[in-house]
Enzyme design. Structure first.
Site, PDB file in Angstrom:
ATOM      1  N   HIS A  43       0.831  -1.212   0.000  1.00  0.00           N
ATOM      2  CA  HIS A  43       0.000   0.000   0.000  1.00  0.00           C
ATOM      3  C   HIS A  43       0.867   1.263   0.000  1.00  0.00           C
ATOM      4  O   HIS A  43       0.472   2.292   0.544  1.00  0.00           O
ATOM      5  CB  HIS A  43      -0.998  -0.007   1.165  1.00  0.00           C
ATOM      6  CG  HIS A  43      -2.100  -1.016   0.952  1.00  0.00           C
ATOM      7  ND1 HIS A  43      -3.216  -0.748   0.209  1.00  0.00           N
ATOM      8  CD2 HIS A  43      -2.211  -2.315   1.342  1.00  0.00           C
ATOM      9  CE1 HIS A  43      -3.984  -1.828   0.172  1.00  0.00           C
ATOM     10  NE2 HIS A  43      -3.391  -2.794   0.845  1.00  0.00           N
ATOM     11  N   GLY A 130      -7.559 -15.383  -7.275  1.00  0.00           N
ATOM     12  CA  GLY A 130      -8.183 -14.754  -6.095  1.00  0.00           C
ATOM     13  C   GLY A 130      -7.285 -14.768  -4.882  1.00  0.00           C
ATOM     14  O   GLY A 130      -7.714 -14.512  -3.762  1.00  0.00           O
ATOM     15  N   GLY A 132      -4.455 -12.948  -4.387  1.00  0.00           N
ATOM     16  CA  GLY A 132      -3.597 -11.778  -4.196  1.00  0.00           C
ATOM     17  C   GLY A 132      -2.233 -11.944  -4.829  1.00  0.00           C
ATOM     18  O   GLY A 132      -1.274 -11.299  -4.428  1.00  0.00           O
ATOM     19  N   SER A 134      -1.773 -11.476  -8.078  1.00  0.00           N
ATOM     20  CA  SER A 134      -1.844 -10.704  -9.322  1.00  0.00           C
ATOM     21  C   SER A 134      -2.131 -11.527 -10.557  1.00  0.00           C
ATOM     22  O   SER A 134      -1.529 -11.314 -11.611  1.00  0.00           O
ATOM     23  CB  SER A 134      -0.546  -9.917  -9.550  1.00  0.00           C
ATOM     24  OG  SER A 134      -0.583  -8.770  -8.794  1.00  0.00           O
ATOM     25  N   ASP A 180       1.913  -4.007  -9.569  1.00  0.00           N
ATOM     26  CA  ASP A 180       1.708  -5.356 -10.093  1.00  0.00           C
ATOM     27  C   ASP A 180       2.100  -5.447 -11.567  1.00  0.00           C
ATOM     28  O   ASP A 180       2.878  -6.311 -11.974  1.00  0.00           O
ATOM     29  CB  ASP A 180       0.238  -5.782  -9.925  1.00  0.00           C
ATOM     30  CG  ASP A 180      -0.198  -5.722  -8.475  1.00  0.00           C
ATOM     31  OD1 ASP A 180       0.675  -5.684  -7.592  1.00  0.00           O
ATOM     32  OD2 ASP A 180      -1.413  -5.702  -8.228  1.00  0.00           O
ATOM     33  N   TYR A 230     -10.246  -0.886  -0.607  1.00  0.00           N
ATOM     34  CA  TYR A 230      -8.983  -0.450  -1.210  1.00  0.00           C
ATOM     35  C   TYR A 230      -9.082   1.036  -1.587  1.00  0.00           C
ATOM     36  O   TYR A 230      -8.214   1.841  -1.243  1.00  0.00           O
ATOM     37  CB  TYR A 230      -8.686  -1.313  -2.437  1.00  0.00           C
ATOM     38  CG  TYR A 230      -7.378  -1.017  -3.127  1.00  0.00           C
ATOM     39  CD1 TYR A 230      -6.218  -1.704  -2.778  1.00  0.00           C
ATOM     40  CD2 TYR A 230      -7.296  -0.062  -4.135  1.00  0.00           C
ATOM     41  CE1 TYR A 230      -5.003  -1.432  -3.411  1.00  0.00           C
ATOM     42  CE2 TYR A 230      -6.101   0.219  -4.777  1.00  0.00           C
ATOM     43  CZ  TYR A 230      -4.955  -0.484  -4.419  1.00  0.00           C
ATOM     44  OH  TYR A 230      -3.769  -0.219  -5.047  1.00  0.00           O
TER      45      TYR A 230
HETATM   46  C1  GLA Z   1      -2.965  -4.392  -5.081  1.00  0.00           C
HETATM   47  C2  GLA Z   1      -2.763  -3.274  -6.105  1.00  0.00           C
HETATM   48  C3  GLA Z   1      -1.348  -2.730  -6.058  1.00  0.00           C
HETATM   49  C4  GLA Z   1      -0.945  -2.364  -4.629  1.00  0.00           C
HETATM   50  C5  GLA Z   1      -1.269  -3.496  -3.662  1.00  0.00           C
HETATM   51  C6  GLA Z   1      -1.021  -3.109  -2.221  1.00  0.00           C
HETATM   52  O1  GLA Z   1      -2.187  -5.503  -5.420  1.00  0.00           O
HETATM   53  O2  GLA Z   1      -3.039  -3.754  -7.414  1.00  0.00           O
HETATM   54  O3  GLA Z   1      -1.222  -1.624  -6.920  1.00  0.00           O
HETATM   55  O4  GLA Z   1      -1.534  -1.158  -4.233  1.00  0.00           O
HETATM   56  O5  GLA Z   1      -2.608  -3.933  -3.790  1.00  0.00           O
HETATM   57  O6  GLA Z   1       0.332  -2.920  -1.989  1.00  0.00           O
END
Ligand code: GLA
Length: 390
Positions: A43, A130, A132, A134, A180, A230
């Site tokens: 974040h 799902g 996290g 990416s 990401d 978010y």
């Molecule tokens: C998601 C978003 C990223 C980043 C993270 C938190 O993966 O796509 O851009 O903000 O959350 O670090």
């Protein structure tokens, strides 16, 4: 038990076979893009701070053959679903959520003058969905490289990243940062990427052959960044910046932070970002000095800050971190990605990887009633066209 990891060659092979079955024609173009884990720096990207992610050796692979004019048909072998997109409807969000990532990229390329012909496409994935990791950025960048192979037109890596970030923001409705898509595009094998999100400069940092293993544990709680939390965090950071009279929280140091002390939640959010930026720089030094205890401690501190100050963790992620850090062979652990579910990453002595994964998994199962998915990940290379059937 650590889940097996199919090779990229076998994924490409399955995607090629999938498209041959779908279209009756042999696959002509292929591309692949990896998922990612973020070692530290969570974040911070949309606050113009620093992040330290790496691509993993798990991929989304795509293969394509010429299709019906005006239409892209996509068969996802991972989800056992098929969907089609009319090329004259590029700017109306598709009914199938996963298809919007493909559509978003095709639409961004279209805006840049790269027109997609009718295509049949098959997609396979070894990125846990799902979780996290990416999978969405991987799908976007794999689509970008596939499209470039098909059209024989190329964007620069920076343009490709921008097209993918815009696709995610506009089509999936997530006001994401740039981390990401940048790491999925630019990653190099065996390296983590230190990315300065203010000017988007990236430096690869080698992990070295002595680095401990990285274990990813999927809590089984599926996260949805689009749900609003978010965007709310992002807005809170902007409010904190406005109160301090700065453009972004990157510019804030501990002294200025004290000026927010009566601002409750805004102080908490800013405190996380300021400390997390510091931790990223410390983590790079720790890697360069081969100091895994220090790296692990920074990861665990990052998790606590995300749990207590940024409030993006959840009970399941906290439990996994607690179980992991109770293990003597573990250097540190934290949630990775946007949070509210998804995965934790655990830095663990390589020869203890299997028993540690088994114990954490068993204890988690006892408490939650389901076993988490365990994956070993290694730092892999970024998205690319695959020229032949590997
Ligand atoms: C998601 C978003 C990223 C980043 C993270 C938190 O993966 O796509 O851009 O903000 O959350 O670090």
């Amino acid at each position: 038990m650590i889940k097996p990891n199919p090779s990229l060659a076998s994924l490409i092979h399955s995607a090629s076979a999938g498209v041959a079955e779908l279209s009756g024609r042999a696959a002509r173009w292929r591309a692949a893009a990896p998922g990612r884990v973020n070692l530290i720096g969570e974040h911070t990207d949309y606050n113009h701070g620093w992040v330290l992610p790496m691509a993993i050796d798990r991929y989304i692979a795509m293969a394509a053959a010429p299709g019906v004019p005006g239409q892209i048909r996509v068969r996802s072998l991972a989800m056992a679903e098929e969907s089609s997109l009319s090329l004259d409807q590029l700017h109306t969000p598709h009914g199938d959520a996963w298809m919007r990532y493909v559509q978003g990229v095709v639409a961004q390329y279209d805006r840049r003058g790269v027109r997609c012909p009718g295509l049949d496409v098959a997609v396979v994935s070894s990125v846990p969905p799902g979780g996290g990791l990416s999978s969405s950025a991987a799908l976007e960048l794999a689509t970008a490289h596939l499209l470039e192979a098909v059209t024989e037109q190329s964007l620069t890596p920076a343009e490709r990243i921008q097209a993918s970030v815009q696709a995610e923001r506009e089509m999936a409705g997530v006001p994401c940062g740039i981390m990401d898509q940048t790491v999925v595009e630019l990653a190099e094998s065996g390296q983590v990427l230190l990315l300065d999100c203010a000017d988007q400069t990236a430096h690869s940092v080698p992990l070295g052959s002595q680095a401990p293993a990285l274990l990813v544990i999927d809590s089984g709680v599926s996260h949805s960044l689009a749900e609003g939390a978010y965007a709310q965090r992002r807005a809170e950071c902007e409010q904190a910046s406005a109160l301090l009279g700065v453009k972004t929280l990157r510019e804030v140091g501990p002294d200025q932070l004290a000026r927010l002390k009566d601002e409750g939640v805004l102080h908490q959010r800013a405190a996380h970002v300021v400390a997390e930026n510091e931790r990223v720089r410390d983590a790079v030094t720790a890697i360069e000095q081969v100091d895994w205890d220090r790296l692990g401690a920074l990861m665990t501190r990052s998790h606590r800050s995300l749990r207590d100050d940024y409030e993006v963790s959840c009970g399941e992620l906290d439990l996994l971190v607690e179980l992991a850090t109770a293990e003597s062979a573990v250097y540190g652990a934290r949630m990775t990605g946007g949070g509210f579910g998804g995965c934790v990453i655990v830095l663990v002595e390589t020869d203890q990887l299997e028993p540690v994964a088994d114990r954490i998994s068993g204890q988690y199962d006892e408490r939650m009633g389901w076993a988490p998915g365990c994956y070993r990940v290694q730092a892999g290379a970024g998205a690319r066209e695959i020229c032949a059937a590997l």
